[in-house]
Design a protein around this motif. Structure first.
Motif, PDB file in Angstrom:
ATOM      1  N   PRO A   5       0.814  -1.225   0.000  1.00  0.00           N
ATOM      2  CA  PRO A   5       0.000   0.000   0.000  1.00  0.00           C
ATOM      3  C   PRO A   5       0.845   1.273   0.000  1.00  0.00           C
ATOM      4  O   PRO A   5       0.476   2.267  -0.647  1.00  0.00           O
ATOM      5  N   TYR A   6       1.977   1.252   0.718  1.00  0.00           N
ATOM      6  CA  TYR A   6       2.841   2.438   0.770  1.00  0.00           C
ATOM      7  C   TYR A   6       3.411   2.732  -0.613  1.00  0.00           C
ATOM      8  O   TYR A   6       3.410   3.886  -1.075  1.00  0.00           O
ATOM      9  N   ILE A   7       3.913   1.703  -1.276  1.00  0.00           N
ATOM     10  CA  ILE A   7       4.487   1.889  -2.613  1.00  0.00           C
ATOM     11  C   ILE A   7       3.423   2.392  -3.577  1.00  0.00           C
ATOM     12  O   ILE A   7       3.661   3.294  -4.385  1.00  0.00           O
ATOM     13  N   GLU A   8       2.235   1.814  -3.503  1.00  0.00           N
ATOM     14  CA  GLU A   8       1.148   2.206  -4.396  1.00  0.00           C
ATOM     15  C   GLU A   8       0.702   3.641  -4.122  1.00  0.00           C
ATOM     16  O   GLU A   8       0.426   4.406  -5.049  1.00  0.00           O
ATOM     17  N   THR A   9       0.624   4.026  -2.863  1.00  0.00           N
ATOM     18  CA  THR A   9       0.093   5.345  -2.486  1.00  0.00           C
ATOM     19  C   THR A   9       1.078   6.468  -2.772  1.00  0.00           C
ATOM     20  O   THR A   9       0.700   7.532  -3.287  1.00  0.00           O
ATOM     21  N   PHE A  10       2.349   6.220  -2.465  1.00  0.00           N
ATOM     22  CA  PHE A  10       3.340   7.300  -2.568  1.00  0.00           C
ATOM     23  C   PHE A  10       4.284   7.148  -3.756  1.00  0.00           C
ATOM     24  O   PHE A  10       5.186   7.976  -3.934  1.00  0.00           O
ATOM     25  N   GLY A  11       4.092   6.131  -4.548  1.00  0.00           N
ATOM     26  CA  GLY A  11       4.987   5.936  -5.690  1.00  0.00           C
ATOM     27  C   GLY A  11       6.405   5.621  -5.257  1.00  0.00           C
ATOM     28  O   GLY A  11       7.363   5.958  -5.976  1.00  0.00           O
ATOM     29  N   ALA A  12       6.550   4.973  -4.106  1.00  0.00           N
ATOM     30  CA  ALA A  12       7.895   4.677  -3.584  1.00  0.00           C
ATOM     31  C   ALA A  12       8.569   3.602  -4.434  1.00  0.00           C
ATOM     32  O   ALA A  12       7.926   2.837  -5.156  1.00  0.00           O
ATOM     33  N   THR A  13       9.883   3.536  -4.330  1.00  0.00           N
ATOM     34  CA  THR A  13      10.688   2.518  -5.000  1.00  0.00           C
ATOM     35  C   THR A  13      11.436   1.729  -3.935  1.00  0.00           C
ATOM     36  O   THR A  13      11.473   2.131  -2.758  1.00  0.00           O
ATOM     37  N   PRO A  14      12.067   0.613  -4.302  1.00  0.00           N
ATOM     38  CA  PRO A  14      12.839  -0.143  -3.314  1.00  0.00           C
ATOM     39  C   PRO A  14      13.956   0.677  -2.663  1.00  0.00           C
ATOM     40  O   PRO A  14      14.402   0.340  -1.560  1.00  0.00           O
ATOM     41  N   ASP A  15      14.366   1.787  -3.327  1.00  0.00           N
ATOM     42  CA  ASP A  15      15.452   2.599  -2.791  1.00  0.00           C
ATOM     43  C   ASP A  15      14.967   3.765  -1.927  1.00  0.00           C
ATOM     44  O   ASP A  15      15.774   4.532  -1.384  1.00  0.00           O
ATOM     45  N   THR A  16      13.648   3.887  -1.800  1.00  0.00           N
ATOM     46  CA  THR A  16      13.101   4.922  -0.915  1.00  0.00           C
ATOM     47  C   THR A  16      13.571   4.660   0.509  1.00  0.00           C
ATOM     48  O   THR A  16      13.588   3.525   0.982  1.00  0.00           O
ATOM     49  N   LYS A  17      13.996   5.764   1.220  1.00  0.00           N
ATOM     50  CA  LYS A  17      14.592   5.632   2.557  1.00  0.00           C
ATOM     51  C   LYS A  17      13.538   5.724   3.663  1.00  0.00           C
ATOM     52  O   LYS A  17      12.514   6.394   3.534  1.00  0.00           O
ATOM     53  N   VAL A  18      13.824   5.008   4.770  1.00  0.00           N
ATOM     54  CA  VAL A  18      12.996   5.041   5.964  1.00  0.00           C
ATOM     55  C   VAL A  18      13.906   4.850   7.163  1.00  0.00           C
ATOM     56  O   VAL A  18      14.935   4.160   7.072  1.00  0.00           O
ATOM     57  N   ASN A  19      13.549   5.477   8.286  1.00  0.00           N
ATOM     58  CA  ASN A  19      14.380   5.381   9.483  1.00  0.00           C
ATOM     59  C   ASN A  19      14.063   4.098  10.260  1.00  0.00           C
ATOM     60  O   ASN A  19      12.902   3.769  10.500  1.00  0.00           O
ATOM     61  N   ALA A  20      15.116   3.387  10.662  1.00  0.00           N
ATOM     62  CA  ALA A  20      14.958   2.116  11.387  1.00  0.00           C
ATOM     63  C   ALA A  20      15.521   2.192  12.791  1.00  0.00           C
ATOM     64  O   ALA A  20      15.897   1.186  13.393  1.00  0.00           O
ATOM     65  N   GLU A  22       2.459   4.497   9.918  1.00  0.00           N
ATOM     66  CA  GLU A  22       1.923   5.736  10.497  1.00  0.00           C
ATOM     67  C   GLU A  22       1.779   6.798   9.418  1.00  0.00           C
ATOM     68  O   GLU A  22       0.775   7.525   9.375  1.00  0.00           O
ATOM     69  N   GLN A  23       2.777   6.882   8.529  1.00  0.00           N
ATOM     70  CA  GLN A  23       2.693   7.856   7.446  1.00  0.00           C
ATOM     71  C   GLN A  23       1.574   7.492   6.463  1.00  0.00           C
ATOM     72  O   GLN A  23       0.842   8.363   5.999  1.00  0.00           O
ATOM     73  N   LEU A  24       1.432   6.212   6.196  1.00  0.00           N
ATOM     74  CA  LEU A  24       0.400   5.741   5.279  1.00  0.00           C
ATOM     75  C   LEU A  24      -0.989   5.946   5.864  1.00  0.00           C
ATOM     76  O   LEU A  24      -1.931   6.307   5.146  1.00  0.00           O
ATOM     77  N   THR A  25      -1.138   5.715   7.142  1.00  0.00           N
ATOM     78  CA  THR A  25      -2.355   5.705   7.967  1.00  0.00           C
ATOM     79  C   THR A  25      -3.056   4.347   7.865  1.00  0.00           C
ATOM     80  O   THR A  25      -3.123   3.750   6.779  1.00  0.00           O
ATOM     81  N   PRO A  26      -3.586   3.876   8.997  1.00  0.00           N
ATOM     82  CA  PRO A  26      -4.324   2.606   8.989  1.00  0.00           C
ATOM     83  C   PRO A  26      -5.494   2.613   8.004  1.00  0.00           C
ATOM     84  O   PRO A  26      -5.794   1.583   7.393  1.00  0.00           O
ATOM     85  N   ARG A  27      -6.144   3.755   7.851  1.00  0.00           N
ATOM     86  CA  ARG A  27      -7.299   3.811   6.954  1.00  0.00           C
ATOM     87  C   ARG A  27      -6.910   3.394   5.532  1.00  0.00           C
ATOM     88  O   ARG A  27      -7.593   2.565   4.900  1.00  0.00           O
ATOM     89  N   ILE A  28      -5.815   3.923   5.050  1.00  0.00           N
ATOM     90  CA  ILE A  28      -5.380   3.576   3.695  1.00  0.00           C
ATOM     91  C   ILE A  28      -4.861   2.136   3.654  1.00  0.00           C
ATOM     92  O   ILE A  28      -5.140   1.389   2.716  1.00  0.00           O
ATOM     93  N   GLY A  29      -4.131   1.751   4.685  1.00  0.00           N
ATOM     94  CA  GLY A  29      -3.616   0.374   4.719  1.00  0.00           C
ATOM     95  C   GLY A  29      -4.739  -0.650   4.622  1.00  0.00           C
ATOM     96  O   GLY A  29      -4.666  -1.622   3.858  1.00  0.00           O
TER      97      GLY A  29
END
Length: 623
Positions: A393-408, A448-455
């Motif tokens: 859902p995140y990739i579909e919603t935000f157009g993310a790619t495998p190289d999109t960064k996220v904090n771990a 959290e950025q995506l939101t549960p509603r969209i997920g």
């Protein structure tokens, strides 16, 4: 003294015969003044039959053992020898009388007296059919009169051949077997058309007295009557002298049929799916193609379960997607893979392009009628939920790619502070790295950025049955901590979307249902639901491949045309999952204890779910 007793018996028998004859004549005379009835006025009875379940190669793999055993035959499929035997022994003038045969009663009386036993019955085949279909076996004058009246009506409504067909399919052959075909398979493990003359005569002895001539309990009685029947057939010219001699010499060896009861794990699910179909909850079951008698009986039933049970006992032929070799490989893999941890397990194998469930393991050493953990047990899915609820859902919603960064790094929101399994922090990583190593804090941040509603707007398309309102708001669901959870079958269904270019199908086990004559009552037509666009799906397949090639499932990497998957572990190691794909198949595996809070011993180098998955792929040749 014996002569006196014999004389008394003859007198009493004569009086009974005379009285019965008078009643028969009265019923017959009365019947002349009864207006001609339409066929519908005498209820048409639909005889129950076993349903048979077939694998993908059209071989039977399961015949339910409960209830009466009956396989109806059309008149043209009943060997002439069988018809000759019953007419010769039960009703010699069947084709000339009108339902009752007063001269036959007299003949039977004289033969029985002269032989000091019951050699011939006084009831015609039509009367016996009337009794079997519409009456009880009570020996009363009132019942006899009703029997005669119904017999006369049967003769109006049906041809002689139709009456004989119904009779041969209705009569009782002991040990819950009804009809000649079921009896032939029960006692000789083959169809009646394949029986020898001696075997045919032997099995036809039984209905005259199913207790006295029960071949399993009273073989010698049945053998003696068989020899008498062979003599009658010879004397009446139904068989030659040479055939008679050969049949008399032939040794009768029973080969008791053990009903096919293979693959109980798979049948358990098929039975559940069949009930849904028959109850109108899945697909379209065409009851309009049933016989008039079946439709009439169906209308009498008030509840959905009653209707479903009735339909299941109408001799359905249920064609499934079962792949026997893959089924055996799946069962073996679960049995072996759960042995060292002494846990339970389950696995489901789906063929992606045809949307078929081809194999199911319901548990270690699964026994019929037990809990089938593949579809009846719901568990928290752990990190296997991340691709479905978070990453895709995140990739579909935000157009993310495998190289999109996220904090771990560590994460806290109020009192909710999840940790990575390693308890380490990793800073900014790509979402490919986050998923392949199953970093929890990265997944929660994305969710959290995506939101549960969209997920959930994506997750709901998979039809998970036990999602609660609380599940829909808590951030922890991104890590698989659901109130109830999902079944292995549900998870495998959902993951098969990645094998279908982002389109979800509810995979099924039943392909087609027909009547015995081939009339199609149900044809599976899987519905397609677009979940992800093709580019999102390809991105996810690439990331799932990384999980197996370089991530948490790298122990089972194989250089296939395609391999990908996702691991899952719940708190305290109470559930282990692996959902994986090859080029053409999706396989889901789970292990755990039936008591959900008991942890799985960590006595393995890598999770047993992955080993089970690998063994299924290799042994089942699912490349």
């Amino acid at each position: 003294m014996k002569k006196i007793i014999g004389f008394i018996i003859i007198i009493i028998s004569f009086l009974v015969f005379y009285f019965t004859s008078q009643q028969a004549m009265m019923a017959y005379e009365t019947s002349k003044h009864i207006p001609k009835k339409k066929v519908e006025e005498l209820p048409v009875v639909s005889l129950s039959q076993n349903s048979v379940f077939y694998d993908r190669n059209n071989n039977p793999f399961y015949i339910p053992a409960s209830g009466d055993n009956r396989i109806n035959l059309k008149s043209g499929d009943i060997p002439q020898l069988v018809k000759d035997i019953f007419i010769s022994t039960e009703d010699r003038y069947f084709y000339s009388h009108k339902g009752i045969d007063l001269f036959g009663v007299a003949r039977a009386f004289m033969v029985n007296v002269s032989n000091s036993g019951i050699e011939q019955g006084a009831s015609t085949i039509t009367q016996q059919l009337a009794r079997n279909l519409y009456l009880t076996q009570a020996r009363t004058v009132e019942r006899k009169i009703k029997e005669i009246q119904i017999s006369l009506q049967l003769e109006r409504q049906y041809s002689k051949d139709e009456i004989l067909e119904m009779y041969i399919n209705t009569i009782y052959f002991a040990n819950r077997n009804y009809g000649i075909e079921a009896a032939s398979k029960a006692y000789f493990s083959k169809s009646v058309k394949d029986l020898s003359i001696a075997q045919t005569a032997f099995v036809c002895t039984i209905p005259n007295n199913p207790t006295l001539y029960d071949p399993l309990k009273n073989f010698n009685n049945a053998k003696k009557r068989q020899e008498r029947i062979l003599g009658i057939l010879r004397d009446q010219g139904k068989i030659t002298e040479q055939q008679y001699t050969a049949a008399m010499k032939e040794k009768i060896t029973l080969k008791k049929d053990s009903k096919t009861q293979e693959y109980p794990d798979y049948y358990s699910y098929v039975d559940s799916e069949l009930k849904s179909i028959l109850a109108g909850k899945k697909g379209k079951f065409n009851t309009s193609k049933l016989s008039a008698a079946q439709q009439t009986e169906l209308k009498k039933l008030k509840t959905v379960p009653e209707r479903a049970l009735y339909l299941q006992n109408q001799g359905l032929k249920v064609y499934t997607s079962l792949n026997p070799s893959v089924q055996q490989a799946t069962v073996n893999a679960v049995n072996r893979g759960t042995l060292s941890t002494n846990t339970q397990g389950a696995a489901v194998v789906v063929r992606n392009d045809t949307h078929e469930i081809i194999a199911i393991s319901g548990g270690r050493n699964y026994e019929p009628h037990n809990l089938n953990r593949a579809f009846q047990s719901y568990r928290q899915p752990g990190s296997t939920i991340k691709p479905l609820l978070v990453y895709a859902p995140y990739i579909e919603t935000f157009g993310a790619t495998p190289d999109t960064k996220v904090n771990a790094d560590n994460y806290c929101k109020g009192t909710y502070c999840p940790k990575n399994d390693s308890k380490k922090e990793y800073g900014d990583v790509t979402i490919r790295t986050a998923m392949q190593n199953s970093y929890n804090t990265a997944a929660v941040r994305l969710y959290e950025q995506l939101t549960p509603r969209i997920g959930y707007s994506y997750l709901d398309k998979f039809g998970f049955r036990t999602i609660t309102n609380e599940d829909r708001v808590e951030l922890g669901r991104a890590l698989g901590g659901f109130n109830v959870g999902m079944s292995p079958l549900e998870m495998t269904d959902a993951y098969s979307t990645f094998g279908n270019n982002g389109v979800f199908y509810e995979n099924t086990a039943i392909k087609k249902i027909t009547l015995r004559d081939g009339t199609v009552l149900y044809d599976n037509e899987p519905k397609a639901i677009r979940v992800y666009n093709p580019s999102t799906n390809e991105t996810m397949r690439s990331m799932l491949n990384s999980v197996v090639k370089d991530g948490t499932a790298k122990h089972i990497y194989m250089p296939l045309n395609y391999i990908g998957g996702k691991t899952g572990t719940t708190n305290d190691n109470t559930n282990l999952w692996f959902m994986g794909l090859t080029s053409n198949y999706t396989i889901g595996t789970w292990i755990g204890n039936d008591k959900q809070r008991i942890p799985i011993p960590k006595n393995y180098s890598y999770p047993p779910t992955q080993r089970i998955w690998q063994n299924i792929v290799v042994s089942g040749h699912l490349y």
